[in-house]
Design an enzyme around this catalytic site. Structure first.
Site, PDB file in Angstrom:
ATOM      1  N   ASP A  35      77.603  53.378  56.131  1.00 34.14           N
ATOM      2  CA  ASP A  35      76.513  54.308  55.871  1.00 34.14           C
ATOM      3  C   ASP A  35      75.803  53.653  54.699  1.00 34.14           C
ATOM      4  O   ASP A  35      76.296  53.702  53.564  1.00 34.14           O
ATOM      5  CB  ASP A  35      77.034  55.689  55.484  1.00 34.14           C
ATOM      6  N   HIS A  36      74.665  53.012  54.968  1.00 34.62           N
ATOM      7  CA  HIS A  36      74.119  52.140  53.915  1.00 34.62           C
ATOM      8  C   HIS A  36      73.687  52.937  52.676  1.00 34.62           C
ATOM      9  O   HIS A  36      73.556  52.380  51.598  1.00 34.62           O
ATOM     10  CB  HIS A  36      73.011  51.229  54.456  1.00 34.62           C
TER      11      HIS A  36
ATOM     12  N   HIS B 163      73.534  60.043  56.285  1.00 36.10           N
ATOM     13  CA  HIS B 163      73.055  59.884  54.907  1.00 36.10           C
ATOM     14  C   HIS B 163      72.927  61.209  54.143  1.00 36.10           C
ATOM     15  O   HIS B 163      73.370  61.320  53.003  1.00 36.10           O
ATOM     16  CB  HIS B 163      71.691  59.195  54.896  1.00 36.10           C
TER      17      HIS B 163
HETATM   18  C1  BG6 Z   1      68.498  54.352  58.877  1.00 36.96           C
HETATM   19  C2  BG6 Z   1      67.750  55.057  59.963  1.00 36.96           C
HETATM   20  O1  BG6 Z   1      69.855  54.692  58.908  1.00 36.96           O
HETATM   21  O2  BG6 Z   1      67.949  54.702  57.615  1.00 36.96           O
HETATM   22  C3  BG6 Z   1      66.269  54.747  59.896  1.00 36.96           C
HETATM   23  O3  BG6 Z   1      68.248  54.679  61.221  1.00 36.96           O
HETATM   24  C4  BG6 Z   1      65.734  55.022  58.519  1.00 36.96           C
HETATM   25  O4  BG6 Z   1      65.539  55.485  60.861  1.00 36.96           O
HETATM   26  C5  BG6 Z   1      66.591  54.354  57.460  1.00 36.96           C
HETATM   27  O5  BG6 Z   1      64.420  54.501  58.460  1.00 36.96           O
HETATM   28  C6  BG6 Z   1      66.167  54.772  56.069  1.00 36.96           C
HETATM   29  O6  BG6 Z   1      66.838  53.972  55.154  1.00 36.96           O
HETATM   30  P1  BG6 Z   1      66.243  53.676  53.717  1.00 36.96           P
HETATM   31  O7  BG6 Z   1      67.265  52.849  53.030  1.00 36.96           O
HETATM   32  O8  BG6 Z   1      64.930  52.979  53.922  1.00 36.96           O
HETATM   33  O9  BG6 Z   1      66.036  55.038  53.091  1.00 36.96           O
END
Ligand code: BG6
Length: 495
Positions: free
Chosen positions: A180-181, A243
């Site tokens: 989960d980045h 997230h």
């Molecule tokens: C991803 C989603 O997990 O997170 C994307 O699949 C989204 O749709 C992205 O754009 C958002 O990540 P960040 O780091 O740009 O907030």
């Protein structure tokens, strides 16, 4: 170079894809240039298309060039650690070849049998790959074997369970690293520190002093070329299941008795277990869905969601979700956690606002209709990283009037602090065997259970109101009404 620099072979499935090029290669390069990776590593890129090693290495060089203060010699040397194998995930012969190559590179790079399998490709192959890895004995090595898996982890609870069972065939829970980045973001990791390293917050961090908490993650981008995927996922599965709920868990959890993986995870799991279950009626009352229409963003006209590529012109998919979550435990009973996320909104911003309760009695004069500003603690996750505390101070020259003041700490404004990319940290954690910032199966299952109760209602009911927010706005009106009903409003993300 330190002795602790990890040694490993990393097999990347989906090596020619967007994620690999945009995130994985640059992150591995950063680890390399920072000396966090020894020379004892090799990356095997696998994907369908035929490529020669040299072509693949050139792709890797291209993906890291132009991003950093690069050193040509370094990039050249770095790219020589990369090998390519054309691969058919359904063909056992491909896994045999992979095994041979891994063994060969293991002895060349002295990686002690350590192997990381990184699944950065279409999710329908996740299960098959894990089963074949096991069947072809790629996990039979002297060192560790770990599986890194990108989202989506299933489509709902039953499919996530099925996938998990397949993975568990080849890997144990502590060998599975579910990405989960958001958990790799500097300021998401900072939530715990802000809460548990400051004596001034933790005593107030409960329903006696906090009136509500707002978590917003808004994006300016639309679905781009991911219409096919997004039609099936929507904002609920794409952002909320992972997230958004992860951030809520970090904000609401009890202090762990130790800062180790098991203790932290167990506290987060308790929060997810305490989420008040949603009956169908609650979904209608507490959750708002939206879909973007055409509009103007940064002076440019952009199309509506239904006009995007690979999107049904009558699509029922939500590109925006707002909701009110209740956590039924002693600490949080009665405190709403509001979440909101959407595409094609006014500003790219992820922000948490903790709104404290009003003081019991206001002694200071106001202009007509003015109210005392509540104290707010704002955690800026991105693009600015930092914390802002909103207080009230004396208005200069006036003895009886107040003025809102901001105490600002900006993480990425400090010279010399170059916060690492989320992926860089997560890849390193995986190499070091630290699963803290990855989602445990219990977290995944509990979040699916929660999200499934919302999607069940939405999928059975056509959203006649769609599209209901113009691109470049803050989402549908109903999202503002959700808070207004409780006497609150969204704090703007643009401040
Ligand atoms: C991803 C989603 O997990 O997170 C994307 O699949 C989204 O749709 C992205 O754009 C958002 O990540 P960040 O780091 O740009 O907030």
């Amino acid at each position: 170079m330190t002795n602790t620099a990890p040694k490993s072979i990393v097999v990347i499935f989906g090596a020619t894809g967007d994620l690999a090029n945009r995130k994985l290669y640059p992150s591995i390069y950063n680890l390399y240039t920072k000396g966090k990776l020894s020379e004892n590593f090799a990356v095997i890129g696998v994907a369908r298309r035929p490529l020669e090693n040299e072509e693949f290495q050139q792709n890797v060089r291209n993906s890291v060039s132009g991003r950093f203060e690069e050193n040509r010699e370094d990039i050249e040397k770095f790219s020589k650690h990369f090998y390519y194998l054309p691969f058919n995930v359904n063909d056992r012969a491909s896994y045999k070849e992979l095994k041979n190559l891994a063994e060969k590179l293991d002895s060349t790079y002295k990686t002690e049998g350590n192997r990381i399998f990184y699944l950065a490709m279409a999710p329908e192959f996740f299960g098959t790959i894990a089963v074949n890895i096991k069947a072809e004995e790629l996990t039979d090595t002297e060192g560790y074997t770990r599986l890194v898996i990108e989202k989506p982890f299933g489509h709902n609870l039953p499919s996530a369970k099925q996938l998990n069972e397949k993975l568990r065939h080849a890997f144990s829970e502590d060998e599975i690293y579910r990405i989960d980045h958001y958990l790799g973001k500097e300021m998401v990791q900072n939530i715990e520190v802000i809460r548990f390293a400051n004596a001034i917050f933790e005593p107030l961090w409960n329903n006696r002093y906090i009136s509500n908490i707002q978590v917003t993650s808004s994006e300016v981008l639309g679905v781009e070329d991911r219409g096919g995927y997004y039609e099936k996922s929507g904002a609920l599965r794409d952002m909320v299941q992972n997230h958004m709920l992860q951030m809520v868990a970090l904000l609401a959890m009890e202090p762990p008795i130790k800062l180790n993986t098991d203790e932290i995870r167990s506290e987060k799991i308790k929060v997810l277990r305490a989420l008040r279950p949603l009956e169908d009626e609650d979904v209608k009352k507490y959750f708002v869905r939206g879909q973007y229409d055409a509009g103007t963003l940064n002076g440019k006209q952009v199309p509506g969601y239904r006009e995007e590529e690979k999107v049904d012109p009558a699509s029922n998919t939500a590109t925006f979700v707002a909701g009110k979550l209740l956590i039924d435990n002693f600490r949080w009973a009665g405190v709403p956690f509001y979440i909101r996320t959407g595409k094609r909104m006014k500003k790219k911003s992820t922000k948490i606002v903790v709104q404290f309760k009003d003081i019991p009695m206001d002694l200071y004069y106001k202009e007509e209709n003015e109210q005392q500003n509540p104290n707010l603690l704002v955690i800026n996750i991105q693009p600015d990283e930092g914390i802002t505390l909103y207080l009230n101070a004396k208005r200069p020259g006036q003895n009886t009037m107040t003025l809102p003041v901001k105490l600002d700490y900006c993480n990425n404004c400090i010279d010399g602090i170059n916060t690492p990319e989320a992926y860089e940290k997560l890849i390193y954690d995986c190499m070091m065997g630290d699963t803290t910032n990855f989602a445990h199966w219990d977290e995944v299952a509990l979040s699916w259970r929660y999200v499934d109760s919302i999607s069940k209602v939405w999928e059975n009911q056509i959203a006649t109101e769609f599209p209901n927010y113009p691109s470049g706005s803050n989402g549908p009106k109903a999202s503002d009404e959700l808070l207004a009903e409780d006497g609150f409003h969204w704090w703007p993300v643009e401040d």
